[in-house]
Design an enzyme around this catalytic site. Structure first.
Site, PDB file in Angstrom:
ATOM      1  N   GLY A 212     -14.805  75.373  27.637  1.00 55.63           N
ATOM      2  CA  GLY A 212     -14.243  74.105  28.114  1.00 55.63           C
ATOM      3  C   GLY A 212     -13.241  74.358  29.211  1.00 55.63           C
ATOM      4  O   GLY A 212     -13.217  75.439  29.798  1.00 55.63           O
ATOM      5  N   ASN A 213     -12.443  73.367  29.509  1.00 57.73           N
ATOM      6  CA  ASN A 213     -11.378  73.570  30.495  1.00 57.73           C
ATOM      7  C   ASN A 213     -10.187  72.674  30.160  1.00 57.73           C
ATOM      8  O   ASN A 213     -10.236  71.890  29.215  1.00 57.73           O
ATOM      9  CB  ASN A 213     -11.901  73.331  31.916  1.00 57.73           C
ATOM     10  CG  ASN A 213     -12.415  71.921  32.091  1.00 57.73           C
ATOM     11  OD1 ASN A 213     -11.677  70.960  32.005  1.00 57.73           O
ATOM     12  ND2 ASN A 213     -13.731  71.797  32.310  1.00 57.73           N
ATOM     13  N   ASN A 214      -9.131  72.795  30.974  1.00 60.37           N
ATOM     14  CA  ASN A 214      -7.868  72.128  30.641  1.00 60.37           C
ATOM     15  C   ASN A 214      -7.757  70.683  31.096  1.00 60.37           C
ATOM     16  O   ASN A 214      -6.687  70.105  31.011  1.00 60.37           O
ATOM     17  CB  ASN A 214      -6.702  72.889  31.296  1.00 60.37           C
ATOM     18  CG  ASN A 214      -6.390  74.146  30.535  1.00 60.37           C
ATOM     19  OD1 ASN A 214      -6.568  74.177  29.311  1.00 60.37           O
ATOM     20  ND2 ASN A 214      -5.964  75.187  31.235  1.00 60.37           N
ATOM     21  N   ALA A 280     -14.069  66.991  34.990  1.00 61.61           N
ATOM     22  CA  ALA A 280     -14.150  68.422  35.294  1.00 61.61           C
ATOM     23  C   ALA A 280     -15.316  68.962  34.465  1.00 61.61           C
ATOM     24  O   ALA A 280     -15.137  69.465  33.350  1.00 61.61           O
ATOM     25  CB  ALA A 280     -12.853  69.106  34.912  1.00 61.61           C
TER      26      ALA A 280
END
Ligand code: C5P
Length: 405
Positions: A212-214, A280
């Site tokens: 995943g990402n932030n 994102a």
């Protein structure tokens, strides 16, 4: 969330018996989340007290050019009061006040504030049936309409004179809903569908682990709120995010993976007027998704990655009348890279946010953007809250969109 939430309403009260209903009117606006300030004509104080209105509005009430009961009189600044307002409402509006407004008379603070106003002005007339029907009053009301004032219809019914007929001021809640309908009908995105993607996507490795990402989703949620405030029907396709939004015109569709986001995006793209891809999206996903949690003891030394669908590129390729906006997050050659994406993905605009700017971007409450469109000089904005950035983005979108639609 109501259309009046956070809005500033300047209520002008003139001297008719219907003034006794104005504390309820103030309450109705406050219930919708608005802030209300009141200006009274001197004669309206015979029908309702400034103290009542100051108490319900939780603001001082003004009725003269000079602050009263003071050894050091102060000027009550009608210009400042008028410019403060998002909307001005004069209720009840007597024949006298309507006539003075039509002729730019300035014999009291309320009239001076009206003449100084820059916002949309609404007038709720209230008078006896013959006064209301008098050609002179009808002409004055028509003049106000010509001047851009919204004159509310009166109701038919029992009048203070004992007569029956047309001339009653609308009930407070009807005034509020009339204004609401009028304002929303005239919003620039009324009747338009705006679709947004927001947040990260999670690409599963096994039932508990993911790539995943932030991304927090904040920018996308703020854009959705702005679109709704402009009157749009909003579909917000959000990846895993802790955020939520409560607005009658925003439907949040939750997804986890890029593939799911892709499917839901395609579904809502056909009849979208504007599509904004602020998510994102993970660019890669594991080529297999283990059905059971991978044991530490078993171990795994590598994850094979395969590309996820590029949602935005697909939407650009199949674009018809949609206004398509992408986001770009770059660390080097920012403008060139964003410009390249704008062209490659067939976008109408791209919003560049740079990770090089301190306090801006992922996770935080602020963002610093540059807005790019084909054949136009990029527009760089200051560091702002994401809510303020959403306003800037839609200001730009509307400028271009109104030309193309
Ligand atoms: O090419 P890049 O991934 O940097 O482009 C970013 C833009 O493309 C963003 O608007 C993002 O939401 C969108 N995007 C997408 N699907 C992907 C990857 C990015 O819609 N798989």
């Amino acid at each position: 969330m109501s259309l009046f939430s956070g809005k500033k309403i300047l209520l002008g009260i003139s001297g008719g018996i219907a003034a006794y209903k104005t504390p309820m009117l103030v309450r109705a606006f406050i219930k919708q989340g608005a802030e209300v300030r009141v200006i009274m004509t001197p004669s309206s104080k015979d029908f309702v007290t400034p103290l009542t209105l100051a108490t319900v509005s939780q603001n001082p009430v003004y009725s003269s050019f000079i602050a009263e009961d003071q050894d050091n009189p102060l000027w009550n600044n009608h210009v400042e009061m008028a410019l403060w307002a998002d909307y001005m409402l004069i209720a009840p509006a007597t024949s006298n006040t309507i006539s003075s407004m039509a002729q730019a008379r300035c014999t009291n603070l309320l009239l001076a504030a009206y003449l100084s106003s820059q916002c949309e002005v609404f007038v709720a007339p209230a008078m006896d049936l013959d006064m209301y029907a008098h050609p002179a009053n009808q002409k004055n009301e028509a003049t106000l309409t010509e001047h851009g004032v919204v004159v509310l219809p009166t109701e038919e019914g029992f009048l203070a004179s004992g007569l029956q007929g047309k001339g009653r001021m609308q009930e407070p809640e009807d005034i509020v809903s009339f204004m609401e309908n009028h304002i929303s009908k005239n919003l620039p995105l009324n009747g338009k569908k705006v679709v947004l993607t927001a947040g990260p996507t999670y690409e599963a490795i096994d039932p508990v682990r993911f790539i995943g990402n932030n991304s927090s989703g904040k920018m996308g949620f703020e854009l959705a709120k702005r679109a709704a405030a402009l009157g749009a029907e909003v579909i917000l396709i959000s990846g895993p995010s802790a955020l939520d939004v409560d607005h009658a015109n925003i439907t949040v569709l939750r997804v986890n993976t890029a593939d799911q986001m892709f499917e839901v995006s395609k579904l809502h793209y056909t009849d979208a007027a504007i599509f904004i891809a602020s998510a994102a999206v993970a660019d890669f996903k594991p080529d297999t998704n283990a059905t059971q949690k991978i044991k530490k003891e078993t171990g795994f030394s590598q994850i094979n990655l395969i590309p996820t669908p590029d949602i935005l590129a697909h939407l650009g390729a199949v674009k018809e009348k949609q206004f398509l906006v992408g986001f770009a997050l770059e660390t080097e050659n920012e403008l060139e890279n964003a410009q390249g994406k704008l062209e490659r993905k067939n976008l109408d605009a791209i919003v560049l946010n740079s990770l090089n700017d301190a306090n801006a971007g992922f996770g935080g409450d602020q963002n610093k953007i540059t807005y790019l469109q084909p054949n136009t000089k990029p527009i760089a904005f200051e560091l702002k809250t994401k809510a303020a950035v959403a306003v800037d983005v839609f200001d730009q979108i509307l400028l271009a969109y109104e030309k193309t639609s």
